[in-house]
Design a protein around this motif. Structure first.
Motif, mmCIF file in Angstrom:
data_model
loop_
_atom_site.group_PDB
_atom_site.id
_atom_site.type_symbol
_atom_site.label_atom_id
_atom_site.label_comp_id
_atom_site.label_asym_id
_atom_site.label_seq_id
_atom_site.Cartn_x
_atom_site.Cartn_y
_atom_site.Cartn_z
ATOM 1 N N ASP A 179 7.666 11.630 -1.766
ATOM 2 C CA ASP A 179 8.431 11.899 -2.838
ATOM 3 C C ASP A 179 9.299 10.625 -3.581
ATOM 4 O O ASP A 179 9.882 9.912 -2.677
ATOM 5 C CB ASP A 179 9.425 12.999 -2.847
ATOM 6 N N SER A 180 9.369 10.128 -4.532
ATOM 7 C CA SER A 180 10.020 9.076 -5.195
ATOM 8 C C SER A 180 10.894 9.473 -6.119
ATOM 9 O O SER A 180 10.695 10.102 -7.283
ATOM 10 C CB SER A 180 9.015 7.845 -5.875
ATOM 11 N N PRO A 181 12.190 9.191 -6.126
ATOM 12 C CA PRO A 181 13.341 9.501 -7.164
ATOM 13 C C PRO A 181 12.878 8.835 -8.565
ATOM 14 O O PRO A 181 12.321 7.649 -8.614
ATOM 15 C CB PRO A 181 14.513 8.932 -6.660
ATOM 16 N N ALA A 182 13.222 9.309 -9.552
ATOM 17 C CA ALA A 182 12.848 8.808 -10.820
ATOM 18 C C ALA A 182 13.712 7.509 -11.192
ATOM 19 O O ALA A 182 13.231 6.624 -12.033
ATOM 20 C CB ALA A 182 13.353 9.922 -12.150
ATOM 21 N N SER A 183 14.981 7.522 -10.561
ATOM 22 C CA SER A 183 15.500 6.282 -10.826
ATOM 23 C C SER A 183 15.921 5.755 -9.545
ATOM 24 O O SER A 183 15.996 6.406 -8.334
ATOM 25 C CB SER A 183 16.787 6.382 -11.706
ATOM 26 N N MET A 184 16.170 4.632 -9.076
ATOM 27 C CA MET A 184 16.557 4.086 -7.725
ATOM 28 C C MET A 184 17.959 3.264 -7.923
ATOM 29 O O MET A 184 18.356 3.010 -9.085
ATOM 30 C CB MET A 184 15.513 3.244 -7.269
ATOM 31 N N VAL A 224 0.755 -1.237 0.054
ATOM 32 C CA VAL A 224 -0.070 0.041 -0.035
ATOM 33 C C VAL A 224 1.022 1.255 0.015
ATOM 34 O O VAL A 224 0.632 2.149 -1.025
ATOM 35 C CB VAL A 224 -1.089 0.024 1.333
ATOM 36 N N TRP A 225 1.745 1.141 0.712
ATOM 37 C CA TRP A 225 2.759 2.380 0.991
ATOM 38 C C TRP A 225 3.477 2.845 -0.277
ATOM 39 O O TRP A 225 3.423 3.634 -0.864
ATOM 40 C CB TRP A 225 3.877 2.112 1.925
ATOM 41 N N LYS A 226 4.127 1.409 -0.978
ATOM 42 C CA LYS A 226 4.821 1.730 -2.145
ATOM 43 C C LYS A 226 4.037 2.044 -3.356
ATOM 44 O O LYS A 226 4.494 2.915 -4.095
ATOM 45 C CB LYS A 226 5.411 0.224 -2.629
ATOM 46 N N ALA A 227 2.610 1.344 -3.335
ATOM 47 C CA ALA A 227 1.645 1.768 -4.459
ATOM 48 C C ALA A 227 1.535 3.330 -4.484
ATOM 49 O O ALA A 227 1.417 4.064 -5.498
ATOM 50 C CB ALA A 227 0.560 0.979 -4.532
ATOM 51 N N THR A 228 1.218 3.738 -3.175
ATOM 52 C CA THR A 228 0.681 5.111 -2.903
ATOM 53 C C THR A 228 1.904 6.147 -3.466
ATOM 54 O O THR A 228 1.620 7.064 -3.928
ATOM 55 C CB THR A 228 0.489 5.434 -1.455
ATOM 56 N N THR A 229 2.961 5.944 -2.840
ATOM 57 C CA THR A 229 4.333 6.842 -3.328
ATOM 58 C C THR A 229 4.324 6.773 -4.703
ATOM 59 O O THR A 229 4.517 7.785 -5.437
ATOM 60 C CB THR A 229 5.569 6.165 -2.644
ATOM 61 N N GLU A 230 4.217 5.634 -5.450
ATOM 62 C CA GLU A 230 4.263 5.699 -6.887
ATOM 63 C C GLU A 230 3.188 6.252 -7.889
ATOM 64 O O GLU A 230 3.383 6.875 -8.666
ATOM 65 C CB GLU A 230 4.465 4.119 -7.539
ATOM 66 N N ILE A 231 1.948 6.213 -7.310
ATOM 67 C CA ILE A 231 1.024 7.020 -8.081
ATOM 68 C C ILE A 231 1.131 8.300 -7.783
ATOM 69 O O ILE A 231 0.832 9.082 -8.578
ATOM 70 C CB ILE A 231 -0.442 6.387 -7.057
ATOM 71 N N HIS A 232 1.450 8.984 -6.502
ATOM 72 C CA HIS A 232 1.643 10.129 -6.122
ATOM 73 C C HIS A 232 2.978 10.618 -7.146
ATOM 74 O O HIS A 232 2.772 11.880 -7.554
ATOM 75 C CB HIS A 232 2.130 10.249 -4.540
ATOM 76 N N HIS A 233 3.872 9.803 -7.158
ATOM 77 C CA HIS A 233 5.009 10.402 -8.136
ATOM 78 C C HIS A 233 4.671 10.314 -9.610
ATOM 79 O O HIS A 233 4.899 11.277 -10.417
ATOM 80 C CB HIS A 233 6.062 9.469 -8.142
ATOM 81 N N LEU A 280 -2.066 -1.592 -5.194
ATOM 82 C CA LEU A 280 -2.661 -1.212 -4.088
ATOM 83 C C LEU A 280 -3.904 -2.061 -3.528
ATOM 84 O O LEU A 280 -4.126 -2.293 -2.397
ATOM 85 C CB LEU A 280 -3.566 0.075 -4.593
ATOM 86 N N MET A 281 -4.591 -2.589 -4.625
ATOM 87 C CA MET A 281 -5.740 -3.554 -4.295
ATOM 88 C C MET A 281 -5.275 -4.893 -3.492
ATOM 89 O O MET A 281 -5.679 -5.251 -2.426
ATOM 90 C CB MET A 281 -6.678 -3.924 -5.222
ATOM 91 N N ILE A 282 -4.171 -5.330 -4.142
ATOM 92 C CA ILE A 282 -3.363 -6.611 -3.520
ATOM 93 C C ILE A 282 -3.280 -6.463 -2.029
ATOM 94 O O ILE A 282 -3.127 -7.223 -1.352
ATOM 95 C CB ILE A 282 -2.222 -7.098 -4.603
ATOM 96 N N GLY A 283 -2.482 -5.126 -1.843
ATOM 97 C CA GLY A 283 -1.959 -4.677 -0.394
ATOM 98 C C GLY A 283 -3.165 -4.628 0.249
ATOM 99 O O GLY A 283 -2.852 -5.339 1.574
#
Length: 246
Positions: free
Chosen positions: A123-128, A102-111, A199-202
């Motif tokens: 905030d999520s960087p363009a590259s990791m 849920v956290w990861k999907a939310t951060t990626e959707i926000h980005h 998000l749904m799976i989470g």
């Protein structure tokens, strides 16, 4: 060896094997979508290696869990209660994995919605970094592997069938990883759809960890319907684009 030959000479064994392979492949879709989204954040030269490593770790986790099958079965046994709700180690792992998704999907959707927004907790960087991607894949590999193996235990009592099914399913994941990642990368709206799936799976993992059984058929039916609608939208956009270029 003779016991294996006798086992695989029975029609019921092949029915169980095919059923379990299909189930393992379906359960692996969640894992594969997550790996595709994460590895697409790496530089192009590192993506294929990260996918192979991530899926390879998924296979290792599953085989290790199968080797300790007696311990895995015990993961379902409640050992504590929270607000009168009995919880097992499996439940806690599902809840932790669900919260992470849920956290990861939310951060990626926000980005994706606001890629140039101000720096904040979402905030999520363009590259990791390669290591950060592998660490996140490792965490979700563990969650999905436990779910996968417990499902396998519920479908058959024969360890060789489980091992063959897991190896075949992970092999299919390995073959599908790059085409899926390329497809997701080439279609930005599919990225948002995939993040919605995560998000749904989470939320489903959290609900199951708290004792609410959510039939997997409903989840995958919803995902299939959403994918069908998105496919129709993509077909319409292509035809509109071809007409405008013509």
């Amino acid at each position: 060896m003779d016991a294996l030959l006798i086992l695989f000479s029975q029609p019921s064994t092949w029915v169980a094997l095919v059923s379990l392979i299909v189930m393992e492949i379906v359960l692996g879709i969640d894992n594969l979508v997550f790996i595709s989204i994460l590895t697409n954040k790496l530089p192009e030269g590192q993506r294929a290696r990260a996918r192979r490593l991530g899926i390879g770790l998924a296979l290792v986790f599953r085989l290790v869990l199968l080797a300790g099958i007696a311990w895995v079965v015990q993961l379902d046994q409640p050992f504590m209660e929270i607000f009168s709700q009995p919880l097992s180690i499996k439940d806690l792992i599902l809840i932790a994995g669900g919260l992470f998704l849920v956290w990861k999907a939310t951060t990626e959707i926000h980005h994706n919605v606001d890629p140039h927004g101000d720096n904040d907790v979402f905030d999520s960087p363009a590259s990791m970094a390669f290591g950060a991607v592998i660490a996140q894949i490792l965490l979700l590999d563990l969650v999905f592997s436990i779910d996968s193996i417990i499902t396998a235990v519920g479908m058959t009592n024969h360890l060789p069938i489980m091992i063959v099914a897991v190896v075949v399913a992970v092999g299919v994941m390995l073959l599908a990883a790059t085409p899926l990642a390329n497809f997701v990368q080439a279609n930005p709206t599919v990225v948002m759809l995939a993040l919605g799936f995560l998000l749904m799976i989470g939320m489903t993992l959290i609900a199951e960890g708290l004792g609410a059984h959510v039939p997997k058929g409903y989840i995958y039916a919803a995902m299939a319907f959403s994918a069908l609608v998105e496919g129709l939208n993509m077909l319409r956009r292509r035809r509109v684009k071809s007409k405008s270029e013509g």
